[in-house]
Structure formats: C-alpha cells, structure tokens
Design a protein around this motif. Structure first.
Motif, short mmCIF file in Angstrom:
data_model
loop_
_atom_site.label_atom_id
_atom_site.label_comp_id
_atom_site.label_asym_id
_atom_site.label_seq_id
_atom_site.Cartn_x
_atom_site.Cartn_y
_atom_site.Cartn_z
N TYR A 117 2.10 4.24 -8.09
CA TYR A 117 3.36 4.56 -8.76
C TYR A 117 3.48 6.08 -8.91
O TYR A 117 2.64 6.70 -9.56
CB TYR A 117 3.37 3.88 -10.13
N LEU A 118 4.48 6.69 -8.29
CA LEU A 118 4.65 8.14 -8.42
C LEU A 118 5.44 8.42 -9.69
O LEU A 118 4.91 8.97 -10.63
CB LEU A 118 5.33 8.70 -7.18
N ASP A 119 6.68 7.99 -9.73
CA ASP A 119 7.47 8.10 -10.97
C ASP A 119 8.90 7.63 -10.70
O ASP A 119 9.27 7.41 -9.54
CB ASP A 119 7.51 9.54 -11.48
N VAL A 120 9.66 7.52 -11.76
CA VAL A 120 11.09 7.25 -11.62
C VAL A 120 11.82 8.25 -12.51
O VAL A 120 11.22 8.77 -13.46
CB VAL A 120 11.47 5.81 -12.04
N MET A 121 13.07 8.53 -12.20
CA MET A 121 13.82 9.44 -13.08
C MET A 121 15.31 9.08 -13.08
O MET A 121 15.79 8.36 -12.19
CB MET A 121 13.61 10.89 -12.67
N VAL A 122 15.98 9.58 -14.10
CA VAL A 122 17.42 9.34 -14.22
C VAL A 122 18.12 10.28 -13.26
O VAL A 122 17.91 11.50 -13.31
CB VAL A 122 17.90 9.60 -15.66
N SER A 123 18.90 9.72 -12.36
CA SER A 123 19.64 10.56 -11.42
C SER A 123 20.76 9.74 -10.79
O SER A 123 20.64 8.53 -10.59
CB SER A 123 18.67 11.07 -10.35
N ASP A 124 21.83 10.43 -10.49
CA ASP A 124 23.01 9.79 -9.91
C ASP A 124 22.91 9.89 -8.38
O ASP A 124 22.78 10.98 -7.83
CB ASP A 124 24.24 10.56 -10.43
N ALA A 125 22.98 8.75 -7.70
CA ALA A 125 22.80 8.74 -6.25
C ALA A 125 23.90 9.54 -5.53
O ALA A 125 23.69 9.99 -4.40
CB ALA A 125 22.80 7.30 -5.74
N SER A 126 25.04 9.75 -6.20
CA SER A 126 26.11 10.50 -5.52
C SER A 126 25.82 12.00 -5.52
O SER A 126 26.48 12.76 -4.81
CB SER A 126 27.47 10.23 -6.18
N LYS A 127 24.86 12.41 -6.39
CA LYS A 127 24.48 13.85 -6.42
C LYS A 127 22.97 13.91 -6.48
O LYS A 127 22.39 14.21 -7.52
CB LYS A 127 25.05 14.50 -7.68
N GLY A 141 0.78 -1.24 0.00
CA GLY A 141 0.00 0.00 0.00
C GLY A 141 0.81 1.28 0.00
O GLY A 141 0.23 2.36 0.18
N ALA A 142 2.15 1.20 -0.21
CA ALA A 142 2.96 2.42 -0.18
C ALA A 142 3.00 3.08 -1.56
O ALA A 142 2.95 2.39 -2.58
CB ALA A 142 4.38 2.08 0.26
N TYR A 143 3.10 4.41 -1.57
CA TYR A 143 3.39 5.16 -2.79
C TYR A 143 4.88 5.02 -3.04
O TYR A 143 5.68 5.13 -2.10
CB TYR A 143 3.02 6.62 -2.63
N VAL A 144 5.26 4.78 -4.30
CA VAL A 144 6.66 4.45 -4.55
C VAL A 144 7.28 5.31 -5.65
O VAL A 144 6.60 5.71 -6.60
CB VAL A 144 6.81 2.95 -4.92
N CYS A 145 8.58 5.57 -5.50
CA CYS A 145 9.32 6.29 -6.54
C CYS A 145 10.77 5.84 -6.51
O CYS A 145 11.21 5.22 -5.53
CB CYS A 145 9.22 7.80 -6.32
N GLY A 146 11.50 6.14 -7.57
CA GLY A 146 12.89 5.70 -7.60
C GLY A 146 13.71 6.48 -8.59
O GLY A 146 13.17 7.21 -9.44
N THR A 147 15.03 6.32 -8.47
CA THR A 147 15.95 6.93 -9.42
C THR A 147 17.03 5.91 -9.77
O THR A 147 17.30 4.98 -9.00
CB THR A 147 16.63 8.20 -8.84
N ASP A 148 17.64 6.10 -10.93
CA ASP A 148 18.74 5.22 -11.36
C ASP A 148 19.57 6.01 -12.35
O ASP A 148 19.05 6.85 -13.08
CB ASP A 148 18.17 3.95 -12.01
N ILE A 149 20.86 5.70 -12.39
CA ILE A 149 21.75 6.42 -13.30
C ILE A 149 21.58 5.96 -14.75
O ILE A 149 21.94 6.66 -15.68
CB ILE A 149 23.22 6.26 -12.83
N ASP A 150 20.98 4.77 -14.91
CA ASP A 150 20.91 4.17 -16.24
C ASP A 150 19.67 4.64 -17.01
O ASP A 150 18.54 4.27 -16.68
CB ASP A 150 20.90 2.64 -16.08
N TYR A 151 19.90 5.43 -18.05
CA TYR A 151 18.81 6.02 -18.84
C TYR A 151 17.95 4.92 -19.46
O TYR A 151 16.72 4.98 -19.46
CB TYR A 151 19.45 6.90 -19.93
N ASN A 152 18.59 3.89 -20.03
CA ASN A 152 17.84 2.82 -20.70
C ASN A 152 16.90 2.09 -19.74
O ASN A 152 15.77 1.77 -20.09
CB ASN A 152 18.81 1.80 -21.32
N THR A 153 17.39 1.83 -18.52
CA THR A 153 16.55 1.12 -17.55
C THR A 153 15.35 1.98 -17.16
O THR A 153 14.22 1.50 -17.14
CB THR A 153 17.37 0.76 -16.28
N ILE A 154 15.61 3.24 -16.88
CA ILE A 154 14.52 4.13 -16.45
C ILE A 154 13.47 4.28 -17.57
O ILE A 154 12.28 4.31 -17.31
CB ILE A 154 15.09 5.51 -16.04
N HIS A 155 13.94 4.33 -18.82
CA HIS A 155 13.01 4.53 -19.93
C HIS A 155 12.56 3.21 -20.57
O HIS A 155 11.82 3.22 -21.55
CB HIS A 155 13.63 5.45 -20.98
#
Ligand SMILES: C[S@@+](CC[C@H](N)C(=O)[O-])C[C@H]1O[C@@H](n2cnc3c(N)ncnc32)[C@H](O)[C@@H]1O
Length: 465
Positions: A285-295, A239-253
């Motif tokens: 599902y909120l969304d996912v986006m391309v982003s680097d966890a170090s920044k 039942g949680a709203y979820v979102c995420g980020t990943d550095i890999d453009y292909n995976t996110i898209h």
C-alpha cells in the motif's frame, strides 16, 4: 492430433465458469500475454461454451493461467475428445501412450470424475461411463479420497436448459492439472471486508479487472476513483504496489456515515490501508489522497504500469468535480469578500472518460493497460460509442448487464505509443476521438425516462440519419 506429440504441443482443456461469460476469453488472453504466449484455440470453440481447448502451450503456461484466473474452474491435459463415445474412444486410442504412461503406473493411485454441463446424471449412469473407459491402460489402484492422479470425463449438453439432448454434443477426457482461483471470490467477498462503501466493487470482478490489466508483481497501479479501494485490494493480491485518489474526503479518510445497515458511523480503523492489512498486502500500500480526477496532481513524467478504475456513473454517487473562479459566471462581488469560493460543478460522463483516456496516454508506461467501466444505455449502444485515443489500442470490451436497458462495459486499452502534439490535434479533428455526448444522460436513462421508441429516434439523431 499429431502422433508424436512432445511436451510442448499437447492440447489443454479449460473448464470455464458459467458466470461473467463475456469476460472469460479476454482474461485468459491477458494471462497468456503476460507470459508472451499466443492464444491459439481450437476451431471448434464457441463463445458460450464452458469448454475451451488451447493449443501450442506448455503445462507451465497452463499452471500460470490457473494461478490467476477467476473465470476458469479447472484445467486438463486433453487426452481425447469427440462428438460421440466412439469418436472419443478413437481419439483416446490415438493419444501417444508415452504421454499417458507416467500417470497410469501400477504403483500410483487415481480416480476418474464425470462432469456434465447442462444435464444431471444419476450415479449409476456415471459409473457406466467410467466403466466404458476400461480400454485405457490404467495399472494403478483407485483411490477416491487422496489419489495421485485425477482424470475427468467432461460432457457438453449445450447451453439451452429447455432443450437438453439425450446424448452430449461433445465429450472430453483428460488429466486434471490445476484448479483456478474461484475461491478468491468467496475469501475476498465485500461482505466480510473491513471497510466498504455503497459502490465497493465485487471481488470476482475486481480480480477480473486486475487480470485484464495484466497486473503483476512489483507493478505500480493507480486508481483515480479509488472509493473504498476494492481494486487496490485485487491488484495488491497479484503483488503490485497500489495507490489511489478520490474527490471524497470522508472516503479517503475513512470517516463519516457507515455503509453497513447495522452501523451508523465508520469505526476508527475503517480505511483502505486496513483493507489491505486484512488480506496481508499492507506492505504494497503506497497511499491514497483526496484529489479531483479532472485536475490531476501528478507531475509530468509520473508513470504507472496499469490504471484500473471504476469511475462514477452518477447513480449511487454524484459525478462532481471542483471548479475554479474561471468557472463562475456570476460576478465575484456577489461572494461578499470571501477569499475562497468553494465551487463544485457537474463532471459530465463524456468528460470523465476523455480525461481518463488522456491521463492514461500520458501516465501509463508503453504496453501498460487502462481498465475501466463504461456505463451504457443498451437500446442505443453501438461500438462507436466507446471512447478512443490515438495512443491507446482497444484490447477488449465486455458487457455486464445491469438491467433490461442498462449495462456497463469493461473496457481494456493498452498504451501503444507515446503522445505527440499531432495526436492532440488529431484528437480534436477526428470524429472517432470526439467524446460521445450520449453518456451524459445515462442517469436519466438509468431511471428510465426513455422509451425504446425514443431511443431509436435518439440513435438516428446521433448517427446523423
Ligand atoms: C464507483 S465509485 C468507485 C468505487 C470503488 N471502486 C470501490 O470499490 O469502492 C466512484 C468514486 O469516484 C469518486 N469520484 C466522483 N467524482 C470524482 C472526481 N471528480 N475525482 C475523483 N473521484 C471522484 C466518488 O467519490 C466514488 O468514490
């Protein structure tokens, strides 16, 4: 067992699955703590035993554990137990009749199952064991197909398959209350999942992670290394709203090469949203986006109820982060006038974990949990290697063996205080908070350049001997 035991002081027995042994108690503890209930086990509990007695709980507490657990198979109201048939009988005769009576009435039907751990009994022996319970005041009729009440005799023959005793070490008898959610392991299997990748997390472990994180309805959960979103799938199931980020453009898209061996390219709708749609939780599902966890991209003050993640170990995916002009050591003129210089740098494991803990300290709500995997080289592992943070309390640390020399540990931490400037300074000064550099050579050790002798020498150097 108290003679005049009311509804709340009954004892319950959990029959735990015999896989992921290390993860079972932390899962049960987390599910109990979701209800603010204590974890009070019998003193006889053994870590490796598939049976766990729980005291001081109500049947509603047990139902609630069973509605989430993937580590427990079934739960029973414990009517009696002992080290021998005679002890079991004496214990059952002491159990208050008024607790049993509602389930034994003449107008009800019942059946008795026999379950043996680490021994197989022939049919005749099972029947003999059931017949030996004839001193219990069953008044209803037996119905094997669709009984009103189910009872179970459970026998524990230890955990050594090479030394199975003639008689069980312990015997339990109880009324079945509920089964756990083991079925989810099959119905959410990544084999049948719409969108998968090389490192998609196994369904059972994803649910264990969501349970360790105490994810609940309407929570906001974030995965900073989201990949194909397996952890979002598990958290949205609760039942949680979820979102995420990943550095890999292909995976996110959801584009690029497919991971299935019979398919070359990913199909048009192979993405994380489609995974949640597959299991009926797209609305969470909120969304996912391309982003680097170090920044990270989150503004100050953004808060999550839980962070559940599986960072890269550099085995099947690279551990990279984006760089910047500041990181470039060669003169800029060498880039012959380009306005943008794409830079990708190694993202060392120790930095990944230091950044993750720091992010969690700032972006979790108080009481929120961080659950993540830490890869370790087993010959060198010691508890001091687990990264700490002054604002996060270590809740559990469970091992999953990957090979004879490597494993990954599921680390669960809870945010227990808001960060202050003094924490940052303490973080820098206190060796307990200094990132352990040994994680950085995990890849080489995984492919096993190190012999056990080298490992011991290495361990001596790191411990300063
Ligand atoms: C072990 S995988 C996660 C798999 C995911 N749990 C799933 O079920 O598909 C680690 C992910 O971290 C991503 N990653 C690697 N370096 C990263 C970085 N610097 N920032 C964000 N994501 C990164 C990789 O692209 C990969 O998708």
């Amino acid at each position: 067992m108290a003679l005049h035991c009311g509804r709340t002081c009954r004892q319950y027995l959990l029959h735990l699955a015999h896989d992921n042994v290390d993860f079972r108690l932390p899962e049960i503890k987390a599910l109990l703590s979701l209800r603010n209930r204590p974890f009070d086990t019998s003193e006889t509990f053994k870590e490796k035993s598939p049976f766990c007695q729980l005291n001081g709980l109500s049947e509603e507490d047990i139902q609630s554990i069973m509605s989430r657990t993937v580590c427990a198979k079934s739960a029973f109201e414990l009517w009696g137990h002992g080290k021998s048939t005679a002890e079991l009988k004496a214990s059952l005769l002491r159990y208050p009749v008024e607790n049993m009576a509602p389930y034994l009435q003449h107008n009800s039907t019942y059946k008795i199952n026999v379950y043996t751990f680490n021994k197989t009994l022939v049919f005749e022996d099972r029947i003999k064991k059931i017949d030996a319970l004839d001193f219990l005041p069953f008044e209803g009729k037996v119905n094997l197909k669709d009984p009103d009440h189910i009872f179970c005799l459970l026998e524990d023959y230890g955990s050594d398959p090479n030394e199975i005793p003639e008689e069980p070490f312990h015997i339990y008898f109880g009324r079945w209350i509920a089964d756990g959610q083991r079925e989810l392991i099959r119905s959410y299997s990544v084999k049948k999942r719409h969108f998968i990748g090389n490192t998609s997390m196994d369904a059972g472990l994803s649910f264990i992670m969501a349970n360790h994180a105490k994810v609940k309805a309407n929570d906001l959960v974030y995965d900073p290394f989201v990949g194909t979103g397996s952890l979002l799938v598990a958290c949205s199931r609760f039942g949680a709203y979820v979102c995420g980020t990943d550095i890999d453009y292909n995976t996110i898209h959801g584009i690029g090469k497919a991971s299935r061996k019979d398919q070359k390219w990913r199909g048009p709708d192979e993405n994380i949203r489609a995974n949640l749609r597959q299991y009926g939780t797209e609305s969470l599902y909120l969304d996912v986006m391309v982003s680097d966890a170090s920044k990270h991209v989150w503004r100050k003050g953004a808060k999550f109820d839980a962070i559940v993640t599986d960072p890269p170990y550099g085995i099947r995916e690279s551990t990279r982060r984006t760089g910047s002009h500041k990181d470039i050591t060669k003169p800029l003129e060498d880039f012959s006038g380009e306005s943008h210089v794409p830079v990708s740098m190694a993202y060392h494991l120790s930095d990944i974990f230091a950044d993750l803990l720091n992010f969690a300290a700032h972006h979790l709500v108080l009481g929120g949990r961080l659950v993540y995997w830490l890869p370790v080289y087993r010959p060198e592992y010691c508890e001091e290697m687990v990264p700490l943070h002054p604002c996060l309390t270590l809740i559990s640390n469970c091992e999953q063996t990957l090979s004879s020399h490597t494993s990954r540990r599921l680390i669960t931490m809870e945010k227990t205080k808001e960060p202050e400037e003094s924490d940052r300074l303490m973080h820098l000064a206190d060796p307990r908070f200094t990132p352990y550099q040994g994680h950085n050579s995990f890849r080489e050790k995984y492919f096993s350049g190190l012999t056990k002798k080298n490992a011991k020498e290495n361990a001596k150097t790191t411990s300063g001997e």
